[in-house]
Scaffold this motif. Sequence first.
Motif, PDB file in Angstrom:
ATOM      1  N   VAL A 159       0.845  -1.202   0.000  1.00 21.96           N
ATOM      2  CA  VAL A 159       0.000   0.000   0.000  1.00 21.96           C
ATOM      3  C   VAL A 159       0.875   1.245   0.000  1.00 21.96           C
ATOM      4  O   VAL A 159       2.011   1.201   0.472  1.00 21.96           O
ATOM      5  N   VAL A 160       0.327   2.340  -0.536  1.00 17.54           N
ATOM      6  CA  VAL A 160       1.016   3.637  -0.432  1.00 17.54           C
ATOM      7  C   VAL A 160       0.058   4.652   0.162  1.00 17.54           C
ATOM      8  O   VAL A 160      -1.164   4.561  -0.009  1.00 17.54           O
ATOM      9  N   THR A 161       0.650   5.625   0.842  1.00 19.67           N
ATOM     10  CA  THR A 161      -0.152   6.718   1.413  1.00 19.67           C
ATOM     11  C   THR A 161      -0.546   7.649   0.274  1.00 19.67           C
ATOM     12  O   THR A 161       0.333   8.189  -0.405  1.00 19.67           O
TER      13      THR A 161
ATOM     14  N   SER B 103      -3.065  10.182   0.920  1.00 17.17           N
ATOM     15  CA  SER B 103      -3.292  11.476   1.565  1.00 17.17           C
ATOM     16  C   SER B 103      -3.436  11.305   3.067  1.00 17.17           C
ATOM     17  O   SER B 103      -3.799  10.228   3.553  1.00 17.17           O
TER      18      SER B 103
ATOM     19  N   SER C 164     -13.175   1.787  -1.009  1.00 15.29           N
ATOM     20  CA  SER C 164     -13.848   1.861  -2.312  1.00 15.29           C
ATOM     21  C   SER C 164     -13.087   0.897  -3.213  1.00 15.29           C
ATOM     22  O   SER C 164     -12.651  -0.152  -2.731  1.00 15.29           O
TER      23      SER C 164
ATOM     24  N   THR D 151     -10.030   0.779  -4.931  1.00 15.01           N
ATOM     25  CA  THR D 151      -8.627   0.449  -4.644  1.00 15.01           C
ATOM     26  C   THR D 151      -8.089   1.187  -3.417  1.00 15.01           C
ATOM     27  O   THR D 151      -6.939   1.001  -3.058  1.00 15.01           O
ATOM     28  N   SER D 152      -8.928   2.051  -2.841  1.00 18.34           N
ATOM     29  CA  SER D 152      -8.432   2.863  -1.725  1.00 18.34           C
ATOM     30  C   SER D 152      -9.182   2.546  -0.434  1.00 18.34           C
ATOM     31  O   SER D 152     -10.293   2.010  -0.452  1.00 18.34           O
TER      32      SER D 152
ATOM     33  N   THR E 155      -5.582   8.113   3.769  1.00 18.64           N
ATOM     34  CA  THR E 155      -6.067   7.273   2.663  1.00 18.64           C
ATOM     35  C   THR E 155      -4.896   6.512   2.071  1.00 18.64           C
ATOM     36  O   THR E 155      -3.861   7.108   1.751  1.00 18.64           O
TER      37      THR E 155
ATOM     38  N   VAL F  11      -3.727   3.495  -0.858  1.00 18.43           N
ATOM     39  CA  VAL F  11      -4.114   2.821  -2.104  1.00 18.43           C
ATOM     40  C   VAL F  11      -3.318   1.522  -2.193  1.00 18.43           C
ATOM     41  O   VAL F  11      -2.097   1.514  -1.968  1.00 18.43           O
TER      42      VAL F  11
HETATM   43  C1  LIG Z   1       4.509   3.800   1.967  1.00 21.33           C
HETATM   44  C2  LIG Z   1       5.105   4.919   1.189  1.00 21.33           C
HETATM   45  O1  LIG Z   1       6.231   5.019   0.870  1.00 21.33           O
HETATM   46  S1  LIG Z   1       4.026   6.090   0.838  1.00 21.33           S
HETATM   47  C3  LIG Z   1       4.954   7.432   0.260  1.00 21.33           C
HETATM   48  C4  LIG Z   1       4.088   8.486  -0.123  1.00 21.33           C
HETATM   49  N1  LIG Z   1       3.098   8.039  -1.081  1.00 21.33           N
HETATM   50  C5  LIG Z   1       3.405   7.807  -2.389  1.00 21.33           C
HETATM   51  O2  LIG Z   1       4.532   7.782  -2.826  1.00 21.33           O
HETATM   52  C6  LIG Z   1       2.236   7.625  -3.295  1.00 21.33           C
HETATM   53  C7  LIG Z   1       2.415   8.502  -4.549  1.00 21.33           C
HETATM   54  N2  LIG Z   1       1.163   8.552  -5.298  1.00 21.33           N
HETATM   55  C8  LIG Z   1       0.846   7.567  -6.175  1.00 21.33           C
HETATM   56  O3  LIG Z   1       1.603   6.634  -6.405  1.00 21.33           O
HETATM   57  C9  LIG Z   1      -0.491   7.689  -6.877  1.00 21.33           C
HETATM   58  O4  LIG Z   1      -0.916   9.031  -6.854  1.00 21.33           O
HETATM   59  C10 LIG Z   1      -1.592   6.788  -6.243  1.00 21.33           C
HETATM   60  C11 LIG Z   1      -1.197   5.309  -6.304  1.00 21.33           C
HETATM   61  C12 LIG Z   1      -1.871   7.185  -4.784  1.00 21.33           C
HETATM   62  C13 LIG Z   1      -2.904   6.984  -7.030  1.00 21.33           C
HETATM   63  O5  LIG Z   1      -2.593   6.657  -8.356  1.00 21.33           O
HETATM   64  P1  LIG Z   1      -3.472   7.188  -9.581  1.00 21.33           P
HETATM   65  O6  LIG Z   1      -2.815   6.791 -10.830  1.00 21.33           O
HETATM   66  O7  LIG Z   1      -3.789   8.611  -9.355  1.00 21.33           O
HETATM   67  O8  LIG Z   1      -4.704   6.253  -9.458  1.00 21.33           O
HETATM   68  P2  LIG Z   1      -6.253   6.512  -9.624  1.00 21.33           P
HETATM   69  O9  LIG Z   1      -6.610   7.858 -10.137  1.00 21.33           O
HETATM   70  O10 LIG Z   1      -6.751   5.309 -10.344  1.00 21.33           O
HETATM   71  O11 LIG Z   1      -6.731   6.424  -8.095  1.00 21.33           O
HETATM   72  C14 LIG Z   1      -6.620   5.235  -7.388  1.00 21.33           C
HETATM   73  C15 LIG Z   1      -7.347   5.409  -6.081  1.00 21.33           C
HETATM   74  O12 LIG Z   1      -6.639   6.355  -5.286  1.00 21.33           O
HETATM   75  C16 LIG Z   1      -7.529   7.320  -4.797  1.00 21.33           C
HETATM   76  N3  LIG Z   1      -6.765   8.548  -4.627  1.00 21.33           N
HETATM   77  C17 LIG Z   1      -5.854   9.046  -5.482  1.00 21.33           C
HETATM   78  N4  LIG Z   1      -5.345  10.189  -4.995  1.00 21.33           N
HETATM   79  C18 LIG Z   1      -5.927  10.406  -3.814  1.00 21.33           C
HETATM   80  C19 LIG Z   1      -5.800  11.407  -2.815  1.00 21.33           C
HETATM   81  N5  LIG Z   1      -4.965  12.450  -2.955  1.00 21.33           N
HETATM   82  N6  LIG Z   1      -6.559  11.309  -1.709  1.00 21.33           N
HETATM   83  C20 LIG Z   1      -7.385  10.276  -1.545  1.00 21.33           C
HETATM   84  N7  LIG Z   1      -7.556   9.274  -2.450  1.00 21.33           N
HETATM   85  C21 LIG Z   1      -6.839   9.358  -3.570  1.00 21.33           C
HETATM   86  C22 LIG Z   1      -8.597   7.409  -5.862  1.00 21.33           C
HETATM   87  O13 LIG Z   1      -9.785   7.938  -5.329  1.00 21.33           O
HETATM   88  C23 LIG Z   1      -8.753   5.943  -6.232  1.00 21.33           C
HETATM   89  O14 LIG Z   1      -9.556   5.307  -5.247  1.00 21.33           O
HETATM   90  P3  LIG Z   1     -10.680   4.185  -5.645  1.00 21.33           P
HETATM   91  O15 LIG Z   1     -10.061   3.223  -6.624  1.00 21.33           O
HETATM   92  O16 LIG Z   1     -10.959   3.524  -4.343  1.00 21.33           O
HETATM   93  O17 LIG Z   1     -11.831   4.920  -6.212  1.00 21.33           O
END
Ligand SMILES: CC(=O)SCCNC(=O)CCNC(=O)[C@H](O)C(C)(C)COP(=O)(O)OP(=O)(O)OC[C@H]1O[C@@H](n2cnc3c(N)ncnc32)[C@H](O)[C@@H]1OP(=O)(O)O
Length: 165
Positions: free
Chosen positions: A57-59, A61, A87, A89-90, A116, A118
């Motif tokens: 999983v990744v954070t 938000s 939902s 994937t989140s 949140t 994913v």
């Molecule tokens: C453990 C760690 O190291 S965490 C470090 C910090 N986190 C990261 O590096 C994550 C970086 N971000 C990412 O990789 C991407 O933005 C992701 C995986 C979070 C989302 O990927 P996207 O390509 O935007 O995917 P997509 O638009 O299909 O959204 C996937 C799900 O994420 C949710 N989501 C995406 N962004 C957000 C957000 N900012 N807040 C809440 N939910 C969100 C969407 O609602 C969707 O949920 P659902 O499937 O349940 O309806």
Amino acid sequence: MAAPKNAKSVASSQVIMTQLVLPSHTNALGSVFGGTIMSWIDIAAAIAAQRHSNKEVVTASIDRLDFVAPVYKGWVVNLHASVNFTSRTSMEVGVRVDAENPKTGEMFHTASAYTTFVALGSNGKPADVPELILETEDDKRRFSEAKERRANRLRNRPRSNDSKT
Ligand SMILES: CC(=O)SCCNC(=O)CCNC(=O)[C@H](O)C(C)(C)COP(=O)(O)OP(=O)(O)OC[C@H]1O[C@@H](n2cnc3c(N)ncnc32)[C@H](O)[C@@H]1OP(=O)(O)O
């Protein structure tokens, strides 16, 4: 209506994590750094999300985080994390942080956060997570409140190219 086959209860992924506040966690005032608490919140929530999804999983938000009382060196910090909502994937994971003064046994609410996460599949892309089985009135209330927060969150969601000109 019966829950889908792979659905999981809230209780099955709950996390209770306990930390002792060491000198390395504190600032010049002898109270814990906010960033340390944030890191513990992220870890407790990630474990709950992983337990629920059985995936990496990744954070995505972390909502507003208020620190309502200081926590001092030598105190014990208890974090409770549970999956409030899923939902596709989140997952929204709520974390409550309480501090315990070991000399008096008193407990203080210190912080709460809604995070949140994913789930990712083996291809690194968002992957489906099990639905939640809501067993208690609290589970149902948290689910419906989380659903509203998700709607607000997605309305304000930044995109990765937002800062590009
Ligand atoms: C453990 C760690 O190291 S965490 C470090 C910090 N986190 C990261 O590096 C994550 C970086 N971000 C990412 O990789 C991407 O933005 C992701 C995986 C979070 C989302 O990927 P996207 O390509 O935007 O995917 P997509 O638009 O299909 O959204 C996937 C799900 O994420 C949710 N989501 C995406 N962004 C957000 C957000 N900012 N807040 C809440 N939910 C969100 C969407 O609602 C969707 O949920 P659902 O499937 O349940 O309806």
